[in-house]
Design an enzyme around this catalytic site. Structure first.
Site, PDB file in Angstrom:
ATOM      1  N   GLU A  17     -24.419-122.020 -30.757  1.00  0.00           N
ATOM      2  CA  GLU A  17     -24.691-123.377 -30.281  1.00  0.00           C
ATOM      3  C   GLU A  17     -25.338-123.296 -28.909  1.00  0.00           C
ATOM      4  OE1 GLU A  17     -21.694-126.800 -30.301  1.00  0.00           O
ATOM      5  OE2 GLU A  17     -21.865-126.377 -28.155  1.00  0.00           O
ATOM      6  N   THR A  48     -26.652-129.328 -29.187  1.00  0.00           N
ATOM      7  CA  THR A  48     -25.777-130.484 -28.980  1.00  0.00           C
ATOM      8  C   THR A  48     -26.600-131.695 -28.540  1.00  0.00           C
ATOM      9  OG1 THR A  48     -25.322-129.938 -26.674  1.00  0.00           O
ATOM     10  CG2 THR A  48     -23.841-129.004 -28.333  1.00  0.00           C
ATOM     11  N   GLY A 108     -18.836-138.878 -30.872  1.00  0.00           N
ATOM     12  CA  GLY A 108     -19.058-138.784 -29.419  1.00  0.00           C
ATOM     13  C   GLY A 108     -17.831-139.293 -28.693  1.00  0.00           C
ATOM     14  N   ASP A 109     -17.706-138.894 -27.437  1.00  0.00           N
ATOM     15  CA  ASP A 109     -16.572-139.374 -26.636  1.00  0.00           C
ATOM     16  C   ASP A 109     -16.846-140.805 -26.188  1.00  0.00           C
ATOM     17  OD1 ASP A 109     -14.839-137.205 -26.743  1.00  0.00           O
ATOM     18  OD2 ASP A 109     -16.024-136.112 -25.254  1.00  0.00           O
ATOM     19  N   ALA A 127     -17.033-141.278 -36.573  1.00  0.00           N
ATOM     20  CA  ALA A 127     -18.119-140.445 -37.108  1.00  0.00           C
ATOM     21  C   ALA A 127     -18.409-140.766 -38.573  1.00  0.00           C
ATOM     22  CB  ALA A 127     -17.747-138.969 -36.959  1.00  0.00           C
ATOM     23  N   LYS A 168     -13.623-138.412 -44.035  1.00  0.00           N
ATOM     24  CA  LYS A 168     -14.972-138.126 -43.497  1.00  0.00           C
ATOM     25  C   LYS A 168     -15.704-137.166 -44.426  1.00  0.00           C
ATOM     26  CE  LYS A 168     -15.307-135.897 -39.390  1.00  0.00           C
ATOM     27  NZ  LYS A 168     -15.291-135.739 -37.922  1.00  0.00           N
ATOM     28  N   GLN A 179     -13.488-127.384 -33.302  1.00  0.00           N
ATOM     29  CA  GLN A 179     -13.397-127.325 -31.846  1.00  0.00           C
ATOM     30  C   GLN A 179     -13.021-125.883 -31.467  1.00  0.00           C
ATOM     31  OE1 GLN A 179     -14.157-127.987 -28.939  1.00  0.00           O
ATOM     32  NE2 GLN A 179     -13.290-130.038 -28.673  1.00  0.00           N
ATOM     33  N   LYS A 275     -26.104-118.749 -22.743  1.00  0.00           N
ATOM     34  CA  LYS A 275     -26.115-117.449 -22.055  1.00  0.00           C
ATOM     35  C   LYS A 275     -26.598-116.376 -23.034  1.00  0.00           C
ATOM     36  CE  LYS A 275     -22.325-118.595 -18.928  1.00  0.00           C
ATOM     37  NZ  LYS A 275     -20.883-118.537 -18.769  1.00  0.00           N
TER      38      LYS A 275
END
Ligand code: FAD
Length: 292
Positions: A17, A48, A108-109, A127, A168, A179, A275
């Site tokens: 990601e 993201t 989303g938050d 979602a 969902k 997560q 990274k």
């Protein structure tokens, strides 16, 4: 390529990601980092989506550039909760036009200033609303959803969280990504319960290599993840020595991934934090295991 082709195969898959720049001026350096990760030729990559703000278009731009340059299958994230139907429809159309077949459908938050607001007029609540919309699109997307081995922070308990997760998936998720977690037993326990609830789609394990001490606090705050004693000892011992902490963090993540592969979790997604050196080191550690 639809990710289900990769995720449903027996082959071990290690994907990455990346996140888009938060400011216009950071675009070049973020693109450079993400391209270096793409050059490792992972089976797929995800980008993201920064909800709100003016840089959400960069998700698609980064995804398009990687796809064009390296032909790596891409997964574009999309959030819905603070958006209107119109904005989301435009974003879905842009994803389709970019030739990206895979979308991670996220709520989303909820922005802090809206947490106590009356939500009755909102276009999206969960979602699942976005999953249904993507499923109804003629674009025939491969749809992903998020899941939480340690329970979503807003859930009352795991049983309820998994019940909504099953709904969902039923609405159209072709796969789930977890997560981050630092104790594989939490994932194995979650998988058992998810399968028991009738969730049969592939579950991709999300692994975050922690390569500096300041990341620990951020990871706990962001995800509420439990940090095992074994991991905290490593931070205590090496946290003040950046090179040693990086090496130890990469080794810990590698160890977690090997254990997952050994226990038949065939798909692992690494939160690369943009990274390339960390991504490359983990891949090199697993070169024979991945058959590269
Ligand atoms: P949902 O599936 O809607 O779940 C949120 C909560 O609502 C859960 O507690 C769930 O149990 C509950 N719930 C679900 N359906 C119902 C229902 N019908 N009735 C009542 N309760 C219900 N955020 C970003 O901004 N951008 C990203 O790119 C991004 N990528 C992510 C990738 C992964 C793999 C993960 C795990 C998270 C990511 N996030 C991202 C964070 C995510 O947006 C937040 O965790 C958010 O709080 C929940 O999103 P969700 O899609 O899981 O929501």
């Amino acid at each position: 390529m639809k990710l289900t082709e990769i995720l449903n195969s027996e082959k071990l898959s290690l994907s990455f990601e990346v996140f888009p720049p938060k400011t216009d001026s950071a675009f070049a350096s973020v693109e450079n980092a993400t391209m270096q990760i793409a050059a490792l030729k992972p089976p797929f990559m995800s980008v993201t989506y920064g909800a709100g703000g003016g840089t959400s278009q960069y998700t698609l731009e980064i995804a398009k550039h990687i796809k064009q340059a390296y032909d790596v299958p891409m997964l574009a994230h999309l959030t819905c909760v603070s958006s209107t139907k119109q904005t989301v429809a435009a974003q879905i159309e842009a994803i389709r036009q970019a030739g990206i077949q895979n979308v991670m459908a996220l709520r989303g938050d909820i922005p802090a200033h809206l947490s106590g607001a009356n939500r009755s007029g909102w276009d999206y609540h969960h979602a699942i609303d976005l999953v249904r919309e993507l499923k109804a699109s003629p674009a025939d997307f491969c749809i992903g959803g998020a899941c939480y081995p340690e329970v979503h922070p807003e859930s009352v308990n795991q049983k309820e969280d998994i019940r909504y997760l099953a709904e969902k998936v039923e609405a159209g998720c072709d796969f789930l990504t977890t997560q981050m977690f630092f104790d594989n037993n939490l994932l194995y326990n979650f998988l058992y319960k998810a399968r028991e609830a009738g969730i049969t789609v592939p579950v991709v394990a999300g692994i975050m290599p922690i390569t500096n001490a300041s990341q620990v606090e951020r990871a706990i705050k962001l995800s509420g993840s439990h940090m095992p004693r074994r991991f905290l000892s490593l931070v205590d011992r090496f946290g003040n020595d950046p090179a040693a902490m990086k090496q130890a963090g990469i080794a810990y993540a590698t160890d977690q991934i090997i254990d997952l592969f050994a226990n038949n979790v065939t798909n692992v997604h690494v939160y690369s934090m943009n990274k390339p050196d960390v991504a490359a080191a983990i891949m090199a550690n697993l070169s024979d295991i991945l058959g590269k």
